[in-house]
Design an enzyme around this catalytic site. Structure first.
Site, PDB file in Angstrom:
ATOM      1  N   GLU A  24      -6.889   3.165  -5.934  1.00  0.00           N
ATOM      2  CA  GLU A  24      -8.217   3.369  -5.352  1.00  0.00           C
ATOM      3  C   GLU A  24      -8.828   4.593  -6.015  1.00  0.00           C
ATOM      4  OE1 GLU A  24     -10.103   3.825  -0.887  1.00  0.00           O
ATOM      5  OE2 GLU A  24      -8.199   4.810  -1.355  1.00  0.00           O
TER       6      GLU A  24
ATOM      7  N   HIS B 284     -10.556  -3.063   3.698  1.00  0.00           N
ATOM      8  CA  HIS B 284     -10.389  -2.580   5.068  1.00  0.00           C
ATOM      9  C   HIS B 284     -11.317  -1.427   5.419  1.00  0.00           C
ATOM     10  CE1 HIS B 284      -7.921  -0.276   2.337  1.00  0.00           C
ATOM     11  NE2 HIS B 284      -7.961   0.728   3.192  1.00  0.00           N
ATOM     12  N   ASP B 285     -12.002  -0.846   4.432  1.00  0.00           N
ATOM     13  CA  ASP B 285     -12.906   0.278   4.686  1.00  0.00           C
ATOM     14  C   ASP B 285     -14.380  -0.108   4.653  1.00  0.00           C
ATOM     15  OD1 ASP B 285     -10.982   2.255   5.064  1.00  0.00           O
ATOM     16  OD2 ASP B 285     -10.813   2.676   2.929  1.00  0.00           O
TER      17      ASP B 285
ATOM     18  N   ASP C 290      -3.160   4.415  -2.523  1.00  0.00           N
ATOM     19  CA  ASP C 290      -4.268   4.859  -1.681  1.00  0.00           C
ATOM     20  C   ASP C 290      -4.773   6.210  -2.161  1.00  0.00           C
ATOM     21  OD1 ASP C 290      -5.854   4.723   0.893  1.00  0.00           O
ATOM     22  OD2 ASP C 290      -4.710   6.560   1.249  1.00  0.00           O
TER      23      ASP C 290
ATOM     24  N   ASP D 159       0.861  -1.181   0.000  1.00  0.00           N
ATOM     25  CA  ASP D 159       0.000   0.000   0.000  1.00  0.00           C
ATOM     26  C   ASP D 159       0.898   1.231   0.000  1.00  0.00           C
ATOM     27  OD1 ASP D 159      -2.482   1.388   0.223  1.00  0.00           O
ATOM     28  OD2 ASP D 159      -3.229  -0.267   1.449  1.00  0.00           O
TER      29      ASP D 159
END
Length: 557
Positions: free
Chosen positions: A271, A334-335, A210, A108
């Site tokens: 993302e 993860h969100d 990200d 990431d």
């Protein structure tokens, strides 16, 4: 269907690991790199995969040095590993051990912003005249002394924080602890590209960028226009035309892609959450496929559990993905709340195993790269009862906007390895894990499910192996057999040599609509929740309740 030899990521299954809660080797209750190393054989043992999941790559949520206000998404040193997870030597060992098992490693990369404890920011805020004064987005107060404009933080409230030392505001698209870098500054770009090269030189196989759609902001700091009848106090009240997804954003990603292309076979994921509009996200492939290899879009995982909606999202990707580009699908990250918790609430089916099997089948048989989120293959659910004193998602709980994400801790709870204390997550005794273990760990865990032939885990393992063995599932075209499905999906994956049929019933009802041009006879059962694997049959006239079946055509009778 591919007209060229596919890249490694186009035929791979990628597995996202949230390091804080995957495996704890040193017994402090927090996941670490040594814990991941010790669990690599579960992911892929590099041999016969008898007890392995069989994934091809792992994506690690941030492991760089960080004060952990946003659980690693606030980096204070891009060149080192956070002591929470171990050392740089631990990471090098992880890289070596993963590659030994034919597992690629994706990091990431959080480069829209840094931590406010990063040395770059500390220097930048020290004065208006230091060499890094322009490395972040600073602005004088408005004439009335207030914020420079109406830009808002994704976590709620204004996107501006006043700094007493500089007597200026700095901008942050997310939390006040995460000041945005100034991507208009060529020195910032050069510094970040050097960071990228550093990790690629170590042997990293790629990055997930990200927040890759918010790198650019309007250089004139103009206000965002408001939507009709909006108050302007909430993030979704604005058209975000001046604080994200500007044309310069694509220029930045093209430059990052050029750095990636300096190395062989490296992957760039991004993302691209752009107000939930698929077309805007897909433009991140670039005009000449020169931006992201795999741009994340959220329409598919955020779809309701309804075959018509899911098929619509698949069809849109099929229609809009540029030529020679490749799609990517995921159910969780993860969100997001875990998909079984989300979809169980909007389904008439109260059997989470049936939903898990159907969802896994779609994810692993559509045309594109599937990304699994740790524990998804077990049927892990969201933890809805985390005591307030154990909440770790500081960024979310500090949110000032009711439209913001709630605490994301529920989707980040410890991986459930067995039915022992703490679900086998930690090797320490009597330690409190980073987050509490879900109460279903005694029966939803790796050890138990490996021993159960019909478990969700073994269904995922069978699907992944089937995908590896089938050229049509890896490379073939996708075609729906139903115009607008009501209770079930049916579609083909095809190459010139192989035809695979996938049918999924979402209902208690026995039903099956299929294209009359599809031959009825000589279909081999490859995987099914109802039929015997290996038998060659005529296509059934009906589907059993919540049936999932995958067939290979064996020729006319």
């Amino acid at each position: 269907m591919f007209k060229r030899e596919p890249k490694w990521w186009e035929t791979s299954v990628i597995y996202q690991i949230y390091p804080l809660t995957f495996a704890d080797a040193n017994g402090d209750g927090i996941g670490d790199l040594q814990g991941i190393i010790q669990r690599l054989d579960y992911l892929n043992d590099g041999k016969d995969n008898r007890n392995s999941l069989g994934v091809d790559a792992i994506w690690l949520s941030p492991i760089n040095t960080s004060p952990m206000f946003d659980n690693g998404y606030d980096v204070s040193d891009y060149y080192d590993i956070c002591k929470t997870f171990g050392t740089l030597d631990d990471f090098k060992l992880l890289l070596s051990e993963a590659h030994h098992r034919n597992i690629k490693v994706i990091l990431d990369l959080v480069i829209n912003h840094t931590s406010n404890e990063h040395p770059w920011f500390l220097e930048s805020r020290s004065s208006r005249y230091n060499p890094k004064s322009d490395w972040y987005l600073w602005h004088d107060p408005a004439p009335d002394g207030g914020v420079p404009n109406n830009w808002l933080s994704y976590f709620g409230g204004t996107g501006w924080t006043y700094d007493e030392r500089r007597q200026q505001y700095y901008y942050h698209a997310f939390n006040t602890n995460q000041p945005d870098l100034n991507w208009h500054n060529p020195e910032v770009r050069s510094a970040i590209y050097n960071v990228i090269r550093y990790w690629l030189d170590l042997g990293v196989d790629g990055f997930r960028l990200d927040a890759s759609s918010v790198y650019s902001q309007d250089k004139y700091f103009r206000n965002n226009p408001l939507k009709f009848e909006a108050t302007g106090n909430k993030y979704n009240d604005q058209f975000h035309i001046h604080d994200k997804n500007l044309p310069e954003n694509h220029e930045i990603i093209r430059e990052i892609r050029r750095v990636i292309e300096e190395y062989d076979n490296r992957l760039l994921i991004g993302e691209t959450f752009i107000d939930n509009r698929l077309y805007d996200s897909l433009v991140f492939y670039g005009v000449n496929n020169d931006e992201l290899h795999l741009p994340f879009t959220f329409e598919f995982p955020l779809s309701p559990w309804y075959p018509g909606y899911l098929q619509r999202e698949i069809e849109k990707k099929e229609l809009l993905t540029p030529k020679d580009c490749w799609q990517v699908y995921f159910l969780n990250n993860h969100d997001l709340p875990r998909h079984l918790s989300r979809w169980s609430e909007c389904s008439l089916c109260f059997d989470t195993i049936a939903i898990a099997q159907a969802a896994a089948t779609i994810l692993l048989t559509v045309r594109g790269t599937p990304i699994l989120y740790y524990g998804e293959e077990l049927g892990m659910m969201n933890h809805e009862n985390i005591p307030i004193e154990q909440v770790r998602d500081k960024a979310a709980i500090s949110c000032l906007d009711e439209e913001c994400l709630p605490s994301r801790d529920g989707t980040r709870t410890p991986m459930q390895w067995d039915d022992s204390s703490q679900a086998g997550f930690s090797f320490g005794k009597d330690v409190t894990p980073w987050l509490p273990v879900h109460e279903n760990y005694e029966y939803v865990n790796v050890k138990t499910e490996l021993a159960e032939e019909t478990s969700i885990l073994n269904f995922y393992r069978a699907l992944i192996q089937l995908r590896k063995d089938s050229e049509a599932l890896k490379k073939g075209s996708w075609k729906s057999l139903i115009y607008y499905p009501y209770e079930h999906l049916a579609y083909l994956r095809e190459t010139e040599e192989e035809t695979i049929l996938v049918v999924i019933n979402f209902s208690y009802e026995k039903n099956f609509e299929r294209d009359r041009a599809i031959p009825e006879h000589n279909w081999e059962v490859l995987l099914s929740t109802w039929l015997t694997v290996g038998e060659v049959i005529s296509l059934p006239k009906i589907l059993q309740p919540f049936e999932v079946s995958i067939y290979r055509f064996r020729g006319e009778s």
